[in-house]
Design a protein around this motif. Structure first.
Motif, PDB file in Angstrom:
ATOM      1  N   ALA A   1      75.791  38.235  82.468  1.00  0.00           N
ATOM      2  CA  ALA A   1      74.657  39.169  82.487  1.00  0.00           C
ATOM      3  C   ALA A   1      73.291  38.471  82.524  1.00  0.00           C
ATOM      4  O   ALA A   1      72.456  38.801  83.382  1.00  0.00           O
ATOM      5  CB  ALA A   1      74.749  40.149  81.324  1.00  0.00           C
ATOM      6  N   PRO A   2      73.006  37.498  81.653  1.00  0.00           N
ATOM      7  CA  PRO A   2      71.691  36.841  81.736  1.00  0.00           C
ATOM      8  C   PRO A   2      71.517  36.016  83.013  1.00  0.00           C
ATOM      9  O   PRO A   2      70.403  35.862  83.515  1.00  0.00           O
ATOM     10  CB  PRO A   2      71.617  35.978  80.483  1.00  0.00           C
ATOM     11  N   GLU A   3      72.615  35.518  83.553  1.00  0.00           N
ATOM     12  CA  GLU A   3      72.557  34.761  84.803  1.00  0.00           C
ATOM     13  C   GLU A   3      72.212  35.693  85.972  1.00  0.00           C
ATOM     14  O   GLU A   3      71.419  35.342  86.848  1.00  0.00           O
ATOM     15  CB  GLU A   3      73.886  34.043  85.067  1.00  0.00           C
ATOM     16  N   PHE A   4      72.801  36.887  85.965  1.00  0.00           N
ATOM     17  CA  PHE A   4      72.520  37.874  87.008  1.00  0.00           C
ATOM     18  C   PHE A   4      71.065  38.332  86.913  1.00  0.00           C
ATOM     19  O   PHE A   4      70.402  38.520  87.929  1.00  0.00           O
ATOM     20  CB  PHE A   4      73.494  39.051  86.882  1.00  0.00           C
ATOM     21  N   GLU A   5      70.566  38.476  85.690  1.00  0.00           N
ATOM     22  CA  GLU A   5      69.158  38.848  85.509  1.00  0.00           C
ATOM     23  C   GLU A   5      68.238  37.743  86.032  1.00  0.00           C
ATOM     24  O   GLU A   5      67.236  38.021  86.692  1.00  0.00           O
ATOM     25  CB  GLU A   5      68.860  39.141  84.038  1.00  0.00           C
ATOM     26  N   ALA A   6      68.575  36.495  85.771  1.00  0.00           N
ATOM     27  CA  ALA A   6      67.782  35.374  86.300  1.00  0.00           C
ATOM     28  C   ALA A   6      67.818  35.369  87.825  1.00  0.00           C
ATOM     29  O   ALA A   6      66.806  35.093  88.476  1.00  0.00           O
ATOM     30  CB  ALA A   6      68.302  34.044  85.742  1.00  0.00           C
ATOM     31  N   ALA A   7      68.966  35.696  88.396  1.00  0.00           N
ATOM     32  CA  ALA A   7      69.080  35.762  89.854  1.00  0.00           C
ATOM     33  C   ALA A   7      68.190  36.876  90.404  1.00  0.00           C
ATOM     34  O   ALA A   7      67.584  36.719  91.470  1.00  0.00           O
ATOM     35  CB  ALA A   7      70.535  35.992  90.266  1.00  0.00           C
ATOM     36  N   ALA A   8      68.074  37.972  89.676  1.00  0.00           N
ATOM     37  CA  ALA A   8      67.205  39.073  90.121  1.00  0.00           C
ATOM     38  C   ALA A   8      65.763  38.601  90.228  1.00  0.00           C
ATOM     39  O   ALA A   8      65.055  38.944  91.180  1.00  0.00           O
ATOM     40  CB  ALA A   8      67.311  40.264  89.163  1.00  0.00           C
ATOM     41  N   ARG A   9      65.328  37.816  89.275  1.00  0.00           N
ATOM     42  CA  ARG A   9      63.941  37.304  89.317  1.00  0.00           C
ATOM     43  C   ARG A   9      63.705  36.443  90.550  1.00  0.00           C
ATOM     44  O   ARG A   9      62.621  36.446  91.123  1.00  0.00           O
ATOM     45  CB  ARG A   9      63.624  36.528  88.034  1.00  0.00           C
ATOM     46  N   ALA A  10      64.734  35.720  90.974  1.00  0.00           N
ATOM     47  CA  ALA A  10      64.602  34.833  92.133  1.00  0.00           C
ATOM     48  C   ALA A  10      64.790  35.566  93.466  1.00  0.00           C
ATOM     49  O   ALA A  10      64.151  35.214  94.455  1.00  0.00           O
ATOM     50  CB  ALA A  10      65.608  33.689  92.029  1.00  0.00           C
TER      51      ALA A  10
END
Length: 147
Positions: A76-85
């Motif tokens: 989940a936090p990795e997917f959120e970081a990917a959203a920012r990018a």
């Protein structure tokens, strides 16, 4: 002048038309006035998923997950970081297979976490298993080149 791109609001689901060259200028929804891109995944029900899928002019990257799934919670936090990018080049969203079991069955989501990338209303790629943000970004970027 570039063709406008349809962007579905992650808050009120209004379909907005945004000039392609202005996607990165923090556009706001014409109805609810919230930001169309916030650098985090939108949480979608089955009905909302279908609206985003059928009306979005940008690719839709969906994380199919469940609350009981340990790898899903880890990613989940990795997917959120990917959203920012990845925003505003694509919309990132999460769909709970517990809350949308019919959709999961229709799309043949057999293992989670499952990333599915849609473009033009069609699935163009899928990837099973938890991944770090960097790998999500690289995979999604490669998959959209041909989409």
């Amino acid at each position: 002048m570039p063709e406008p791109v349809q962007v579905v609001c992650p808050h009120c689901d209004t379909i907005n038309r945004v000039p392609a060259d202005r996607l990165g200028n923090m556009p706001r929804c014409g109805k609810c006035r919230t930001a169309l891109f916030e650098g985090r995944p939108a949480s979608l029900s089955e009905v909302r998923f279908r609206r985003h899928l059928s009306h979005s002019g940008i690719p839709l990257l969906v994380d199919f997950w469940a609350s009981w799934c340990g790898p899903c919670r880890t990613m989940a936090p990795e997917f959120e970081a990917a959203a920012r990018a990845l925003e505003p080049r694509m919309r990132l969203a999460k769909v709970s297979t517990e809350e949308a079991p019919g959709l999961a069955a229709e799309l043949r989501i057999s293992g989670i976490p499952m990333l599915a990338l849609f473009a033009g209303g069609q699935e163009v790629a899928r990837q099973a298993g938890a991944m770090p943000a960097r790998q999500i970004i690289e995979w999604a970027s490669r998959a959209t080149v041909g989409a």
